[in-house]
Design a protein around this motif. Structure first.
Motif, PDB file in Angstrom:
ATOM      1  N   THR A   1     -91.418 -29.512   0.099  1.00 54.31           N
ATOM      2  CA  THR A   1     -92.028 -30.710  -0.464  1.00 54.31           C
ATOM      3  C   THR A   1     -93.000 -31.275   0.557  1.00 54.31           C
ATOM      4  O   THR A   1     -93.061 -30.815   1.697  1.00 54.31           O
ATOM      5  CB  THR A   1     -90.972 -31.773  -0.812  1.00 54.31           C
ATOM      6  OG1 THR A   1     -90.306 -32.175   0.395  1.00 54.31           O
ATOM      7  CG2 THR A   1     -89.938 -31.224  -1.784  1.00 54.31           C
ATOM      8  N   GLU A   2     -93.738 -32.254   0.148  1.00 55.49           N
ATOM      9  CA  GLU A   2     -94.728 -32.864   1.034  1.00 55.49           C
ATOM     10  C   GLU A   2     -94.147 -34.087   1.747  1.00 55.49           C
ATOM     11  O   GLU A   2     -94.771 -35.140   1.828  1.00 55.49           O
ATOM     12  CB  GLU A   2     -95.973 -33.242   0.235  1.00 55.49           C
ATOM     13  CG  GLU A   2     -96.677 -32.036  -0.373  1.00 55.49           C
ATOM     14  CD  GLU A   2     -97.910 -32.414  -1.162  1.00 55.49           C
ATOM     15  OE1 GLU A   2     -98.191 -33.628  -1.266  1.00 55.49           O
ATOM     16  OE2 GLU A   2     -98.576 -31.507  -1.677  1.00 55.49           O
ATOM     17  N   GLY A   3     -92.930 -33.950   2.253  1.00 53.42           N
ATOM     18  CA  GLY A   3     -92.342 -34.998   3.070  1.00 53.42           C
ATOM     19  C   GLY A   3     -91.416 -35.931   2.323  1.00 53.42           C
ATOM     20  O   GLY A   3     -90.426 -36.409   2.876  1.00 53.42           O
ATOM     21  N   GLN A   4     -91.716 -36.242   1.068  1.00 49.54           N
ATOM     22  CA  GLN A   4     -90.898 -37.198   0.340  1.00 49.54           C
ATOM     23  C   GLN A   4     -89.573 -36.569  -0.078  1.00 49.54           C
ATOM     24  O   GLN A   4     -89.433 -35.355  -0.136  1.00 49.54           O
ATOM     25  CB  GLN A   4     -91.642 -37.711  -0.911  1.00 49.54           C
ATOM     26  CG  GLN A   4     -91.808 -36.690  -2.024  1.00 49.54           C
ATOM     27  CD  GLN A   4     -93.050 -35.837  -1.888  1.00 49.54           C
ATOM     28  OE1 GLN A   4     -93.485 -35.553  -0.781  1.00 49.54           O
ATOM     29  NE2 GLN A   4     -93.612 -35.438  -3.015  1.00 49.54           N
ATOM     30  N   LYS A   5     -88.607 -37.432  -0.364  1.00 46.89           N
ATOM     31  CA  LYS A   5     -87.311 -36.947  -0.815  1.00 46.89           C
ATOM     32  C   LYS A   5     -87.474 -36.259  -2.164  1.00 46.89           C
ATOM     33  O   LYS A   5     -87.974 -36.848  -3.119  1.00 46.89           O
ATOM     34  CB  LYS A   5     -86.323 -38.111  -0.941  1.00 46.89           C
ATOM     35  CG  LYS A   5     -84.923 -37.681  -1.359  1.00 46.89           C
ATOM     36  CD  LYS A   5     -83.980 -38.866  -1.438  1.00 46.89           C
ATOM     37  CE  LYS A   5     -82.587 -38.430  -1.868  1.00 46.89           C
ATOM     38  NZ  LYS A   5     -81.646 -39.565  -1.941  1.00 46.89           N
ATOM     39  N   PRO A   6     -87.042 -34.993  -2.250  1.00 47.04           N
ATOM     40  CA  PRO A   6     -87.257 -34.251  -3.506  1.00 47.04           C
ATOM     41  C   PRO A   6     -86.302 -34.705  -4.600  1.00 47.04           C
ATOM     42  O   PRO A   6     -85.169 -35.133  -4.342  1.00 47.04           O
ATOM     43  CB  PRO A   6     -86.996 -32.801  -3.106  1.00 47.04           C
ATOM     44  CG  PRO A   6     -86.091 -32.895  -1.927  1.00 47.04           C
ATOM     45  CD  PRO A   6     -86.452 -34.159  -1.199  1.00 47.04           C
TER      46      PRO A   6
END
Length: 816
Positions: free
Chosen positions: A796-801
C-alpha cells in the motif's frame, strides 16, 4: 551507428507541433502555414499519443491513422552555428525529413535509425512528414505463396513496420505513426567510434573473454581496454581500426536471477590518458543442446541446463510505443518478481530499445529476441527489401551488443507454421531470409547467442510439440485435457497457455464498468483468432467446467460473482498444473513462455498483467509455479503421487517437507515429515508412499472403497526458520469435492517494513482472494491449508489497508 565520445548530445524533446491532414494536402513544408500546426506533439512519441493528450483520440475506440498524413515541426532558433549530426532513432514508417525546407532524408522503415549531417545557422527549422501508410499497404509486390488471415492487410509483408494495430482480435487498431524514437542533435568532439563490436563470453574454465574492436576517427598514441580490474592494450591497425582481446580469470559470471547473481562489469577504453565508458557487460556461456537425437531444445548457461519460464512481451503502451528505462522498469520488475527468467520479444510486436536489454541485464532476465517477421511470405528476392532487413538487423544487434541477457535469436514467428498449416511443402516455406541472411548477420554480430530459423520449428510438422520449439496450445485453445501437458512430449514452448485472463475487479470498476462476458464492450476486449467461431473466453470456460464441474453458462447466469471468482482462479490452476508437469525431473520439457505478459487494453486479455500494470490473479499463480525453490505434485495413477522438489539456485537449501492427506479438508488421515538438503541446481522426485513408509492410495487410483481424503497438501519450509517456501495441493476427487465453506480469521499488523495480513482457517479454503481497496497483496488466489497460517504482505502507499477476503467455496466476505 557511430558512437560519439565527449560529444554534446541534446535530445530534441520539447517545442514540437503537429498537423494532421489528408495525404497530399501539402506539397512540402514551405506550403504550410505554421499557424495550422497548433497541436503540441511529444517526441519521442506517436500521432496517437499527441491526439490522446489533446483529447482527440480514444484508445478504446481508435480512429484509423494509417490513412492520414502527419507533419511535425521543430524550430532550431538560437542554436550555435556550426556542423552537427541530426540523429533520428526511429520514424514510423514512411517519412520525409526536411531541413530549412530542403529534403535531407527519406525513411522507408520503422526499424532503422539515421544520422544526417547538417550545418546549423541558429535560424533553422526541422520538418518531418509522415506519409499515409494505407496507399503503400495497397501496393502490389511479388506474388505471395500464401496469405495469412490474422493480419488485416497483406501489404504488411512489403513494408518494414510493426504488425501492432493490424491484427483484429489480438490488439486494438492503433496504428504506429510518428517519431516514436528519440531525435537528437549531436555536436561531435574529439573522438568518434564506428564499427564498434563488444563480445563477451565465458570459457568452460570460468575465464571471461572480452573482445572489443572499433574504428577511431583520429589517431591516438595510446589506447587501452579495461574491465573488472584487468587491462590490455588496444592494437592499432590500418585505417584507424583498433582491437583487443582481454582474458579475465575467475571473473564473477552473469546468471539468470533464478539460478544465481546477474553480475555485470564496466567496460572502458582509455584514449591518450582519457577514460571513456562503453557500458556494462556480463560474462556467461550460452549453448543450445539439441540432445542425443537432435530433437531436443535446451539452453545450457554456464554449464547448467536452465528451465526457462516467462512470458511473451507485447508493449509497454501501444498508444505511445515508449522506449525508456522509466517505462520498462515497472513492467520488468514484475517479471523478475514473479520468478521469470526469460522474456520473449515476438515477431508480431516491435523492437525494444537498448534500455530494455540493460534492465534485463540487471534483473537477470534472459531475452528471446524474434526479428520482427511473422506469418508472411516475405519478398527476400527484392534487393531493396533485403537491404532494409540487413540494416535493421545490424542496428538491432549492434545496439544490444555486450548485453548478457540476450539468450536466443530467432528469425521470426509462425512463418513456417503458417505455410505448413495451409498444406504447403517445406521447400516452399523455407526462405533464405531466415536460413542465411538473418542467421549470418547474427553469427557475425552476436556469435555468443544461439540462432534458430523460426518459431515454431522441428518435428514432422514445424508446429509439432515433441521436437524442437513449439507454440503449445494443446492445453488451452485446443481444449485438450490437462494430461496432454505430458502426453505431448513438449520440448520447449516459445508460447503457450493463452486464455482470456480476467483482471482484478478494481481494474474493471475503473476502466471497464460493464456487465461481464456478454456486453459487447467486454467482448471487444476478449482476444480471438480472426474469423474463428470461438474466442479465448470460451477456452477459459471449458477448463472452468473441467476443473470445477460447473456448467459455466448456467453458473454465469445464476451466480455471476462465483463465476467471475472461478474464472479468475481456473487459469492459474491450469498454469500451475502444467508447469508441475514440465518442471519435474524426467520431463522432456526445457522451458515454456506464457502468451502473453501484459495486456494492451483493460479487459480479459491474454496478459498476466493488465494494461494498468496491476497483476491479474494468474500472475500470482505464475509466481508460485516459477519459484526457484519449489514443490509440486503430479498424479502418476497407479504409481501413486509424485512429489517434485526443485532448487534452481547456487546454494544448497536445508528444508522441511510436510505431506498430509486430509479428510474433509481438515483431518489428516496420513502424514509424513522429512528434513532434507537440496543441492544447488537440483531437482528431485519422491514417491508419496516412500515418505509415508507404507501404502496409501494418495491418487485414489485403486479405489478400494470410498476415498479416504479430499486433498493432499505438500508444504516445503525453511528448516531453520519454519517459513513456508512453497506449497502444492492435489485433489484426488477433483476440486469441487474439496470446495468447503471454511471459516477464516484474519489479523492485520504493521512492522518496520510495512503491513501484513495473517490468515488462518479451520478447513481447506480454495482460491483465497485478498481484495485490497488501495494496493495489492504479495500473493493472491492461493489455497489455504488448515493449521498453516499465511502471513501476506500488503503493498500500500503507507496508509492502513482495508479490504476483504473471499474464497471459492463460499459467498462469505471477511473484512479487515
Amino acid at each position: 551507428m557511430i558512437t560519439y565520445l565527449d560529444a554534446d548530445i541534446r535530445p530534441l524533446e520539447q517545442g514540437w507541433t503537429m498537423l494532421l491532414c489528408e495525404p497530399g494536402t501539402f506539397e512540402g513544408p514551405d506550403s504550410i502555414n505554421r499557424a495550422l500546426a497548433r497541436l503540441n506533439a511529444p517526441v519521442p512519441g506517436t500521432v496517437a499519443q499527441a491526439l490522446f493528450e489533446a483529447g482527440l483520440f480514444d484508445p478504446a475506440y481508435p480512429t484509423p491513422l494509417h490513412g492520414k498524413e502527419a507533419w511535425y515541426f521543430r524550430p532550431l532558433l538560437g542554436e550555435a552555428p556550426g556542423p552537427a549530426v541530426l540523429r533520428l532513432e526511429g520514424l514510423a514508417t514512411i517519412a520525409d525529413v526536411y531541413f530549412n525546407g530542403a529534403l535531407i532524408l527519406t525513411c522507408n522503415s520503422m526499424f532503422e535509425a539515421h544520422d544526417v549531417a547538417v550545418e546549423l545557422t541558429g535560424k533553422d527549422e526541422l520538418a518531418i512528414c509522415f506519409r499515409a501508410l494505407a496507399p503503400h499497404l495497397e501496393k502490389r509486390g511479388p506474388r505471395a505463396k500464401w496469405r495469412p488471415q490474422m493480419m488485416s492487410s497483406q501489404g504488411l509483408r512489403l513494408i518494414r513496420t510493426t504488425a501492432l494495430g493490424y491484427m483484429p482480435g489480438w490488439c486494438p487498431d492503433i496504428h504506429a505513426l510518428g517519431p516514436y524514437r528519440p531525435i537528437s542533435l549531436i555536436r561531435a568532439q574529439q573522438y568518434a567510434l564506428s564499427d564498434l563490436h563488444i563480445h563477451a563470453d565465458l570459457d568452460e574454465d570460468g575465464t571471461g573473454v572480452l573482445n572489443v574492436s572499433f574504428t577511431l576517427n583520429t589517431p591516438v598514441d595510446n589506447a587501452t581496454l579495461s574491465c573488472a580490474g584487468h587491462s590490455t592494450a588496444l592494437i592499432a591497425q590500418t585505417n584507424g581500426h583498433h582491437s583487443a582481446r582481454l582474458k579475465l580469470g575467475g571473473i564473477t559470471p552473469w546468471w539468470p536471477a533464478t539460478h544465481g547473481k546477474p553480475a555485470l562489469h564496466g567496460v572502458t577504453v582509455v584514449l591518450d590518458g582519457k577514460t571513456y565508458a562503453l557500458g556494462l557487460t556480463g560474462f556467461r556461456r550460452i549453448r543450445l543442446d539439441r540432445g542425443h537425437d537432435g530433437k531436443d531444445f535446451a539452453l545450457i548457461v554456464n554449464g547448467i541446463k536452465i528451465f526457462c519460464r516467462g512470458a511473451v512481451w507485447t508493449n509497454a503502451d501501444i498508444t505511445r510505443l515508449p522506449d525508456t528505462a522509466e517505462d520498462y522498469a515497472p513492467w520488468l520488475a514484475l517479471a523478475a518478481n514473479s520468478g521469470m527468467n526469460m522474456i520473449r520479444l515476438g515477431g508480431t510486436m516491435t523492437y525494444e530499445s537498448a534500455d530494455f536489454f540493460k534492465l534485463c541485464d540487471q534483473l537477470g532476465l534472459m531475452v528471446w529476441q524474434d526479428f520482427t517477421f511473422a506469418n508472411f511470405d516475405y519478398p527476400i528476392s527484392d534487393d531493396d527489401f533485403k537491404a532494409h532487413v540487413q540494416c535493421e538487423a545490424e542496428q538491432l544487434l549492434s545496439a544490444s551488443q555486450g548485453s548478457p541477457s540476450l539468450a536466443v535469436l530467432c528469425g521470426g514467428s509462425e512463418v513456417f507454421q503458417q505455410a505448413a498449416m495451409l498444406g504447403l511443402k517445406e521447400e516452399i516455406w523455407q526462405s533464405t531470409l531466415f536460413t542465411s541472411l538473418l542467421k549470418d548477420i547474427s553469427a557475425v554480430l552476436r556469435p555468443d547467442v544461439p540462432y534458430i530459423d523460426n518459431t515454431p520449428m522441428g518435428g514432422a510438422m514445424p508446429f509439432a510439440p515433441n521436437e524442437g520449439v513449439s507454440h503449445y496450445y494443446g492445453v488451452g485453445a485446443y481444449e485438450r485435457p490437462l494430461e496432454d501437458a505430458r502426453r505431448a512430449n513438449l520440448r520447449f514452448a516459445a508460447e503457450c497457455l493463452a486464455f482470456a485472463q480476467v483482471p482484478q475487479q478494481t481494474t474493471l470498476d475503473q476502466h471497464l464498468p460493464v456487465p461481464p462476458v456478454h456486453d459487447p464492450r467486454w467482448k471487444a476486449r476478449v482476444p480471438r483468432d480472426r474469423q474463428a467461431s470461438w474466442d479465448f473466453e470460451d477456452t477459459r470456460d471449458h477448463y472452468l467446467g473441467l476443473l470445477y464441474e460447473f456448467d459455466p453458462n448456467r453458473l454465469r447466469r445464476e451466480h455471476p460473482a462465483r463465476y467471475l471468482h472461478l474464472s479468475r482462479a481456473v487459469t492459474g490452476e491450469v498454469l500451475e498444473e502444467s508447469f508441475s508437469e514440465w518442471r519435474r525431473a524426467g520431463s522432456s520439457c526445457n522451458g515454456a513462455l506464457i502468451w502473453t505478459f501484459q495486456d494492451l487494453m483493460p479487459g480479459a486479455g491474454w496478459g498476466l498483467i493488465d494494461s494498468t500494470r496491476l497483476p491479474k490473479p494468474v500472475w500470482y499463480a505464475a509466481r508460485r509455479a516459477f519459484l526457484p525453490v519449489h514443490v509440486s505434485m503430479t498424479d502418476e495413477g497407479t504409481n501413486g503421487l509424485g512429489v517434485h522438489l526443485h532448487n534452481d539456485g547456487p546454494q544448497s537449501k536445508s528444508l522441511m517437507l510436510d505431506l498430509a492427506c486430509l479428510r474433509d479438508g481438515k483431518t489428516a488421515v496420513v502424514s509424513a515429515q522429512r528434513t532434507m538438503t537440496l543441492e544447488p541446481h537440483a531437482s528431485v522426485t519422491l514417491a508419496a508412499t516412500t515418505l509415508f513408509g507404507a501404502f496409501f492410495d494418495t491418487t485414489y487410483a485403486y479405489r478400494f472403497g470410498p476415498a479416504a481424503h479430499s486433498v493432499t497438501v505438500a508444504t516445503l519450509s525453511d528448516a531453520d526458520t519454519g517459513e513456508i517456501v512453497s506449497q502444492a495441493f492435489h485433489f484426488p476427487q477433483g476440486r469441487r469435492t474439496a470446495m468447503y465453506a471454511a471459516s477464516l480469521t484474519s489479523t492485520l499488523e504493521q512492522d518496520d517494513t510495512g503491513w501484513f495480513l495473517t490468515l488462518n482457517t479451520d478447513q481447506l479454503a480454495q482460491s483465497v482472494h485478498i481484495a485490497v481497496e488501495t494496493g495489492r497483496p504479495e500473493d493472491d488466489f492461493f489455497h489455504l491449508a488448515p493449521g498453516q497460517p499465511r502471513r501476506i504482505r500488503l503493498f500500500t502507499e503507507g496508509q492502513k489497508p482495508e479490504g476483504e477476503v473471499l474464497m471459492a467455496g463460499s459467498d462469505q466476505r471477511f473484512r479487515f
